[in-house]
Design a protein around this motif. Structure first.
Motif, PDB file in Angstrom:
ATOM      1  N   VAL A  73       8.877  10.881  -3.963  1.00  0.00           N
ATOM      2  CA  VAL A  73       9.071   9.600  -4.647  1.00  0.00           C
ATOM      3  C   VAL A  73       9.242   8.473  -3.634  1.00  0.00           C
ATOM      4  O   VAL A  73       8.688   7.370  -3.793  1.00  0.00           O
ATOM      5  CB  VAL A  73      10.280   9.684  -5.599  1.00  0.00           C
ATOM      6  N   CYS A  74       9.990   8.732  -2.560  1.00  0.00           N
ATOM      7  CA  CYS A  74      10.192   7.705  -1.531  1.00  0.00           C
ATOM      8  C   CYS A  74       8.888   7.353  -0.832  1.00  0.00           C
ATOM      9  O   CYS A  74       8.600   6.163  -0.586  1.00  0.00           O
ATOM     10  CB  CYS A  74      11.217   8.183  -0.509  1.00  0.00           C
ATOM     11  N   GLN A  75       8.071   8.343  -0.535  1.00  0.00           N
ATOM     12  CA  GLN A  75       6.801   8.074   0.139  1.00  0.00           C
ATOM     13  C   GLN A  75       5.835   7.331  -0.775  1.00  0.00           C
ATOM     14  O   GLN A  75       5.092   6.437  -0.317  1.00  0.00           O
ATOM     15  CB  GLN A  75       6.187   9.385   0.626  1.00  0.00           C
ATOM     16  N   ILE A  76       5.829   7.654  -2.056  1.00  0.00           N
ATOM     17  CA  ILE A  76       4.984   6.914  -2.999  1.00  0.00           C
ATOM     18  C   ILE A  76       5.455   5.475  -3.111  1.00  0.00           C
ATOM     19  O   ILE A  76       4.645   4.533  -3.150  1.00  0.00           O
ATOM     20  CB  ILE A  76       4.994   7.607  -4.372  1.00  0.00           C
ATOM     21  N   ALA A  77       6.778   5.268  -3.149  1.00  0.00           N
ATOM     22  CA  ALA A  77       7.317   3.908  -3.219  1.00  0.00           C
ATOM     23  C   ALA A  77       6.970   3.117  -1.968  1.00  0.00           C
ATOM     24  O   ALA A  77       6.619   1.920  -2.035  1.00  0.00           O
ATOM     25  CB  ALA A  77       8.828   3.958  -3.424  1.00  0.00           C
ATOM     26  N   ILE A  78       7.056   3.763  -0.788  1.00  0.00           N
ATOM     27  CA  ILE A  78       6.706   3.075   0.469  1.00  0.00           C
ATOM     28  C   ILE A  78       5.231   2.682   0.465  1.00  0.00           C
ATOM     29  O   ILE A  78       4.865   1.555   0.854  1.00  0.00           O
ATOM     30  CB  ILE A  78       7.028   3.978   1.666  1.00  0.00           C
ATOM     31  N   LEU A  79       4.360   3.599   0.021  1.00  0.00           N
ATOM     32  CA  LEU A  79       2.929   3.302  -0.030  1.00  0.00           C
ATOM     33  C   LEU A  79       2.638   2.156  -0.991  1.00  0.00           C
ATOM     34  O   LEU A  79       1.847   1.246  -0.677  1.00  0.00           O
ATOM     35  CB  LEU A  79       2.168   4.553  -0.444  1.00  0.00           C
ATOM     36  N   ALA A  80       3.296   2.166  -2.160  1.00  0.00           N
ATOM     37  CA  ALA A  80       3.085   1.084  -3.129  1.00  0.00           C
ATOM     38  C   ALA A  80       3.566  -0.245  -2.574  1.00  0.00           C
ATOM     39  O   ALA A  80       2.903  -1.292  -2.759  1.00  0.00           O
ATOM     40  CB  ALA A  80       3.808   1.416  -4.435  1.00  0.00           C
ATOM     41  N   MET A  81       4.717  -0.256  -1.863  1.00  0.00           N
ATOM     42  CA  MET A  81       5.232  -1.497  -1.290  1.00  0.00           C
ATOM     43  C   MET A  81       4.304  -2.020  -0.195  1.00  0.00           C
ATOM     44  O   MET A  81       4.105  -3.247  -0.070  1.00  0.00           O
ATOM     45  CB  MET A  81       6.634  -1.267  -0.740  1.00  0.00           C
ATOM     46  N   LEU A  82       3.732  -1.131   0.602  1.00  0.00           N
ATOM     47  CA  LEU A  82       2.792  -1.571   1.638  1.00  0.00           C
ATOM     48  C   LEU A  82       1.538  -2.184   1.024  1.00  0.00           C
ATOM     49  O   LEU A  82       1.032  -3.205   1.513  1.00  0.00           O
ATOM     50  CB  LEU A  82       2.424  -0.386   2.534  1.00  0.00           C
ATOM     51  N   VAL A  83       1.039  -1.565  -0.040  1.00  0.00           N
ATOM     52  CA  VAL A  83      -0.155  -2.110  -0.697  1.00  0.00           C
ATOM     53  C   VAL A  83       0.136  -3.495  -1.264  1.00  0.00           C
ATOM     54  O   VAL A  83      -0.664  -4.445  -1.100  1.00  0.00           O
ATOM     55  CB  VAL A  83      -0.635  -1.144  -1.800  1.00  0.00           C
ATOM     56  N   VAL A  84       1.275  -3.646  -1.937  1.00  0.00           N
ATOM     57  CA  VAL A  84       1.634  -4.941  -2.516  1.00  0.00           C
ATOM     58  C   VAL A  84       1.862  -5.978  -1.421  1.00  0.00           C
ATOM     59  O   VAL A  84       1.463  -7.153  -1.545  1.00  0.00           O
ATOM     60  CB  VAL A  84       2.885  -4.795  -3.399  1.00  0.00           C
ATOM     61  N   PHE A  85       2.484  -5.564  -0.306  1.00  0.00           N
ATOM     62  CA  PHE A  85       2.741  -6.491   0.802  1.00  0.00           C
ATOM     63  C   PHE A  85       1.442  -7.000   1.401  1.00  0.00           C
ATOM     64  O   PHE A  85       1.265  -8.224   1.623  1.00  0.00           O
ATOM     65  CB  PHE A  85       3.577  -5.786   1.863  1.00  0.00           C
ATOM     66  N   ILE A  86       0.508  -6.094   1.684  1.00  0.00           N
ATOM     67  CA  ILE A  86      -0.763  -6.499   2.280  1.00  0.00           C
ATOM     68  C   ILE A  86      -1.560  -7.364   1.302  1.00  0.00           C
ATOM     69  O   ILE A  86      -2.157  -8.384   1.682  1.00  0.00           O
ATOM     70  CB  ILE A  86      -1.558  -5.258   2.701  1.00  0.00           C
ATOM     71  N   TRP A  87      -1.565  -6.961   0.044  1.00  0.00           N
ATOM     72  CA  TRP A  87      -2.318  -7.705  -0.969  1.00  0.00           C
ATOM     73  C   TRP A  87      -1.745  -9.121  -1.144  1.00  0.00           C
ATOM     74  O   TRP A  87      -2.486 -10.102  -1.222  1.00  0.00           O
ATOM     75  CB  TRP A  87      -2.267  -6.938  -2.283  1.00  0.00           C
ATOM     76  N   SER A  88      -0.426  -9.213  -1.199  1.00  0.00           N
ATOM     77  CA  SER A  88       0.198 -10.524  -1.416  1.00  0.00           C
ATOM     78  C   SER A  88      -0.050 -11.472  -0.261  1.00  0.00           C
ATOM     79  O   SER A  88      -0.288 -12.678  -0.454  1.00  0.00           O
ATOM     80  CB  SER A  88       1.708 -10.352  -1.631  1.00  0.00           C
ATOM     81  N   ASN A  89       0.009 -10.970   0.969  1.00  0.00           N
ATOM     82  CA  ASN A  89      -0.191 -11.834   2.133  1.00  0.00           C
ATOM     83  C   ASN A  89      -1.659 -12.122   2.400  1.00  0.00           C
ATOM     84  O   ASN A  89      -1.987 -13.154   3.004  1.00  0.00           O
ATOM     85  CB  ASN A  89       0.436 -11.182   3.371  1.00  0.00           C
ATOM     86  N   ALA A  90      -2.540 -11.234   1.967  1.00  0.00           N
ATOM     87  CA  ALA A  90      -3.967 -11.479   2.185  1.00  0.00           C
ATOM     88  C   ALA A  90      -4.597 -12.272   1.059  1.00  0.00           C
ATOM     89  O   ALA A  90      -5.730 -12.766   1.214  1.00  0.00           O
ATOM     90  CB  ALA A  90      -4.698 -10.141   2.338  1.00  0.00           C
TER      91      ALA A  90
END
Length: 221
Positions: A73-90
């Motif tokens: 669950v923690c690794q899925i949450a980290i992956l989702a946060m990275l995707v949202v972070f990259i998407w939001s800044n790009a």
């Protein structure tokens, strides 16, 4: 409205010509109808295959790779946060819309309806098990005891994850197979039912009728 439970008597199933079973309702209605029945009967092949693949992946991660629930669950949450972070800044640089998380709202009425259905089914199951445990129907009592022994032996041989996956696999494939080979399965079921009835009659006349049983107190309503 409370859900209806099928009874053992007058359910429209009987041995017809050629040893087959006749059934009032089709299997789609017996499964509750709607979207869930369509998925179990593989009417939407893409969705059914996707659910089966997802369940297989979950079983593989927990049973074969031996993941535990917290790290996964923690690794899925980290992956989702990275995707949202990259998407939001790009998004401003690529002139695209930022990500938006859809709101999933379940009404209070839906919560109450689910709780009411769960409560009703639980009370119905407890009441049925109480009647069986009192020995009012010795045949059902022996069948329940035998079923619990079988489940106990199977549970001691397989992990809980494998049992859940096996149950999902059976529920996801057996209804569709039964719908395709309904005549053959009904014929075999009719023959097996007659064999079991004859075997039970022999056991009942030679052993069960000789067991002394006291009067069973009825419940006061």
């Amino acid at each position: 409205m409370h859900p209806n439970f099928p009874s053992d008597h007058g359910n429209g199933r009987g041995v017809g010509g050629g040893g087959g079973h006749s059934r009032r309702k089709p299997i789609h209605q017996l499964l509750g109808g709607g979207r869930a029945a369509d998925i179990l009967l593989w009417k939407d092949r893409n969705l059914s295959a996707g659910l089966l693949a997802g369940a297989t992946l979950v079983w593989y991660l927990f049973e074969v790779v031996e993941y535990s629930i917290v790290p996964l669950v923690c690794q899925i949450a980290i992956l989702a946060m990275l995707v949202v972070f990259i998407w939001s800044n790009a998004a401003p640089l690529l002139n695209i819309a930022p990500p938006r998380i859809p709101e999933v709202i379940i009404s209070e009425h839906a919560f109450r309806q689910i709780a009411q259905i769960v409560h009703y089914k639980l009370a119905h199951t407890v009441s049925a098990l109480y009647d069986i445990a009192c020995g009012k129907d010795l045949k059902k009592f022996l069948l329940v005891v035998l079923s619990l022994l079988i489940v106990s032996e199977v549970g001691s041989s397989y992990s809980f994850t494998s049992l859940l996956y096996l149950g999902f696999l059976c529920a996801h494939t057996l209804p569709a197979l039964y719908q395709r080979y309904e005549t053959e399965v009904d014929h075999l079921a009719a023959r097996g039912s007659e064999d079991i009835k004859r075997f039970y009659k022999r056991i009942d006349s030679n052993l069960l009728n000789k067991i002394p049983r006291g009067p069973v107190k009825t419940k006061v309503k």
